[in-house]
Write a protein that holds these residues in place. Structure first.
Motif, mmCIF file in Angstrom:
data_model
loop_
_atom_site.group_PDB
_atom_site.id
_atom_site.type_symbol
_atom_site.label_atom_id
_atom_site.label_comp_id
_atom_site.label_asym_id
_atom_site.label_seq_id
_atom_site.Cartn_x
_atom_site.Cartn_y
_atom_site.Cartn_z
ATOM 1 N N TYR A 116 1.194 5.641 -0.074
ATOM 2 C CA TYR A 116 0.181 6.689 0.119
ATOM 3 C C TYR A 116 1.500 7.940 -0.493
ATOM 4 O O TYR A 116 2.567 7.988 -0.043
ATOM 5 N N LEU B 144 -9.196 -3.556 1.854
ATOM 6 C CA LEU B 144 -8.008 -3.697 1.011
ATOM 7 C C LEU B 144 -7.835 -4.994 0.562
ATOM 8 O O LEU B 144 -7.821 -5.027 -0.904
ATOM 9 N N VAL C 189 0.783 -1.227 -0.041
ATOM 10 C CA VAL C 189 -0.003 -0.165 0.034
ATOM 11 C C VAL C 189 0.806 1.046 -0.086
ATOM 12 O O VAL C 189 1.735 1.274 0.913
ATOM 13 N N VAL D 168 -2.153 -0.702 -3.940
ATOM 14 C CA VAL D 168 -3.081 0.186 -3.743
ATOM 15 C C VAL D 168 -2.222 1.583 -3.612
ATOM 16 O O VAL D 168 -1.167 1.430 -2.970
#
Ligand SMILES: [Zn+2]
Ligand SMILES: [Zn+2]
Length: 278
Positions: free
Chosen positions: A174, A269, A172, A195
């Motif tokens: 960000y 997720l 993941v 993601v």
């Protein structure tokens, strides 16, 4: 602590989610709380991490149904020291450590969050179990059963780094605030995130500001090609342009799943990544 005594296999196979306690960003949205600025509450199995606790983070965490319990937090991570990412960090540290009586948890942030006009106040730094000064393009920093690596430096007024969380096979990323530049997408693509959460403050303008526009975000999502992209941290013009319509537009155009975050949204997720398939 809940994780003690669990087998490594169990530790890396629990479900993962991101709860968007807030989905707003930029001065006007934050000042008027048109969208909350409370940041993200991430769960990777039993590991819980609050990312970018802006103003309202503690209230939003406790008032969520079911409530998020700061005393269960393993870490608080700041991408950078700006108010919309750090306003409630000291309140969260006090809550995480039972007012400082139980020294525990990690605080991870770029070095300038801790010094020269620190946003993480010195007394609160002493409450934390560990204070970690993040460096760009480094890691892994270990948070229980999660590994965190940082991106290259963003072009922003203060030290700002993106984050790559790895938990078992799940990756993941960000991508916080910062100006678009060539090479940013490639830096994130190297980590092959499943993601990608991406801050899109501005809709469309050519003013040279330190934030991504929707067009900049489109080009980054196209370059990184995660399975699932989640847009968040919206400024006024983005909200006027209706984020869920823009997410749909991007999804149709790029052929990958795109979600527009809203306050209180929980993204499971495992479900989202599995739904996209291989
Ligand atoms: Zn911001
Ligand atoms: Zn900022």
């Amino acid at each position: 602590m809940q994780t003690r005594g669990m087998q490594p296999t169990e530790r890396s196979t629990g479900r993962s989610s991101i709860l968007f306690l807030g989905s707003g960003g930029a001065r006007f949205v934050v000042a008027r709380q048109l969208r909350s600025s409370a940041g993200m509450w991430m769960r990777f199995g039993t590991t819980q991490i609050h990312v970018d606790p802006g103003p309202g983070a503690l209230v939003r965490a406790l008032s969520h149904v079911p409530p998020c319990n700061p005393r269960e937090l393993d870490a608080i991570v700041l991408s950078h020291k700006h108010l919309d990412h750090s306003g409630d960090v000291n309140a969260l540290i006090e809550a995480m450590t039972s007012g400082g009586f139980r020294r525990r948890g990690q605080i991870l942030a770029p070095a300038d969050a801790f010094e020269n006009g620190p946003v993480v106040l010195p007394y609160a730094q002493r409450y934390a179990g560990t204070v970690v000064r993040l460096e760009p393009s480094s890691g892994p920093y270990v948070i229980e059963n999660v590994e965190l690596r940082t991106s290259m430096p963003h072009l922003h007024a203060v030290q700002t780094y993106g984050m790559h969380f790895t938990y078992g096979h799940l990756r993941v990323a960000y991508l916080p605030c910062g100006r678009f530049f060539d090479g940013l997408a490639e830096d994130y693509a190297r980590h092959k995130p499943d993601v990608l959460v991406i801050n899109v403050l501005r809709y469309r303008d050519d003013a040279k500001v330190d934030h991504l526009t929707f067009d900049g975000a489109r080009s980054i999502v196209a370059g990184v090609r995660p399975r699932v992209a989640i847009l968040q941290h919206f400024g006024t013009k983005m909200l006027e342009a209706v984020p869920r319509h823009l997410a749909q537009e991007l999804e149709d155009e790029l052929g990958l799943r795109v979600i527009a975050a809203h306050d209180g949204l929980t993204v499971d997720l495992d479900t989202e990544v599995a739904a996209v398939g291989v």
